[in-house]
Design a protein around this motif. Structure first.
Motif, mmCIF file in Angstrom:
data_model
loop_
_atom_site.group_PDB
_atom_site.id
_atom_site.type_symbol
_atom_site.label_atom_id
_atom_site.label_comp_id
_atom_site.label_asym_id
_atom_site.label_seq_id
_atom_site.Cartn_x
_atom_site.Cartn_y
_atom_site.Cartn_z
ATOM 1 N N VAL A 121 -6.199 -1.077 3.563
ATOM 2 C CA VAL A 121 -5.456 -2.235 3.063
ATOM 3 C C VAL A 121 -4.336 -1.761 2.129
ATOM 4 N N GLN A 122 -3.146 -2.269 2.366
ATOM 5 C CA GLN A 122 -1.990 -1.981 1.515
ATOM 6 C C GLN A 122 -1.373 -3.296 1.075
ATOM 7 N N ILE A 123 -0.735 -3.284 -0.093
ATOM 8 C CA ILE A 123 -0.124 -4.496 -0.637
ATOM 9 C C ILE A 123 1.394 -4.305 -0.691
ATOM 10 N N TYR A 124 2.128 -5.226 -0.070
ATOM 11 C CA TYR A 124 3.592 -5.162 -0.062
ATOM 12 C C TYR A 124 4.110 -5.404 -1.485
ATOM 13 N N ASN A 125 5.043 -4.583 -1.909
ATOM 14 C CA ASN A 125 5.547 -4.612 -3.281
ATOM 15 C C ASN A 125 6.581 -5.732 -3.467
ATOM 16 N N PRO A 126 6.343 -6.711 -4.359
ATOM 17 C CA PRO A 126 7.340 -7.762 -4.603
ATOM 18 C C PRO A 126 8.698 -7.221 -5.048
#
Length: 349
Positions: A253-258
């Motif tokens: 799981v990776q989180i897209y950077n705002p």
């Protein structure tokens, strides 16, 4: 006296000429190197590659692009390359990690207004808890310069139907898809492999264990949802119903950077539309982690219809009319990226 003045003047002039020649020679050595392979012992001078030939990842680490690829960005015309270089910033990480949890104030404000919430949350506290469940690392920081990382960005356009691109798509190192994007039954046109799937909570679905789930968060509640969906399953609604439980590989799981989200909005789509489409977010993610980017399934089909390849949408063109995204301007960006040799676009049917 006149004679001595003339001598002083000439001496000063010769001294200035000498100093200027030394500086000129030094400056040339600082921007060039000699290639001793010229004919008859004559040295050819090659300019050191500029920004277009250098890849910068997070922490400003330089990385040479295109050396091992079949298509190199340096082939682009100077004017088109300047357009790209004035917008590209390799120092902005596409992934939200433990190292860059704290957003700049302007990014925080912009991101929180995308989908305002009734209840406020401390984003850093939520992220800290989330990164106890998922890695929170940047897996793209280091790459082998001898290997060309080829990436396919696969959109959902109906122009993929009957394209026969499946084998070409499956031949890439990374294959990036978004939202629903089914492959079963469409393998000949869209391929069967997926390495990265980009989704927001309301579009999320279960994924095979070998696929990276890249969450595109529009609000802090989305971060709470992914933590819940991978553990307790308490959150069932954001602004629409969501899956209470999600079957994905937690380690992928990776989180897209705002901050990367806003960088695209500011530098590339230039505030056209409220925010960039998911297709734009995935495309620029690929441009920052890949050496070669090939784009499939973007834009209308040959009849001008805007619909998904797995459905017949009689409301063709609604995407262009919503006002949330500016499809025409995004199409212009894609054309410019193709002209600069940063991407190759497969137009389909």
């Amino acid at each position: 006296m006149k004679c001595s003045l003339r001598v002083c003047f000439l001496s000063t002039a010769f001294l200035l000429i000498f100093v200027m020649s030394v500086l000129f020679t030094y400056s040339h050595h600082s921007i060039a190197y000699l290639d001793p392979g010229g004919l008859g012992g004559i040295h050819r001078v090659k300019l050191v590659p500029g920004y277009a030939g250098v890849r910068r990842l997070s922490h400003g680490v330089p990385y040479p692009r295109g050396c091992a690829c079949r298509r190199c960005p340096e082939d682009a015309a100077a004017a088109a390359a300047a357009w790209f270089d004035s917008r590209y910033d390799g120092g902005v990480s596409p992934v939200w990690t433990k190292e860059n949890m704290e957003l700049p104030p302007d990014v925080q404000r912009w991101w929180m207004m995308l989908q305002p919430q009734f209840k406020s949350h401390n984003t850093q506290e939520v992220l800290s808890k989330l990164f106890q469940i998922v890695p929170g690392e940047n897996p793209y920081r280091w790459r082998d310069p001898r290997h060309c990382r080829r990436c396919a960005v696969v959109g959902n356009s109906g122009n993929l139907r009957g394209s026969g691109y499946g084998h070409e798509i499956d031949g890439h190192d990374f294959i990036m898809r978004m939202n629903q994007a089914p492959t079963v039954g469409f393998e000949g046109d869209v391929g069967s492999r997926t390495t990265h799937h980009f989704m927001y909570p309301e579009s999320a679905k279960n994924l095979p264990a070998n696929v990276s789930f890249v969450l595109v968060p529009f609000k802090t509640l989305d971060l709470l949802w992914i933590a819940s969906a991978l553990s307790t399953g308490q959150i069932r609604f954001t602004y629409a119903p969501v899956k209470p439980f999600l079957r994905v590989d937690k380690e992928k799981v990776q989180i897209y950077n705002p901050a990367f989200f806003k960088y695209i909005h500011d530098r590339w789509t230039e505030h056209h539309g409220r925010y960039p489409s998911t297709g734009m977010l995935v495309l620029f993610f690929a441009l920052h982690v890949c050496d070669e980017v090939n784009v499939f399934g973007f834009g209308a089909d040959s009849r001008g219809n805007w619909h998904h390849y797995w459905e017949n949408n009689r409301y063709a063109g609604e995407f262009r009319k919503t006002g949330v995204h500016d499809a025409d301007f995004e199409a212009h960006i894609i054309d410019m990226l193709a002209k600069t040799s940063r991407i190759e676009v497969y137009r389909g049917n």
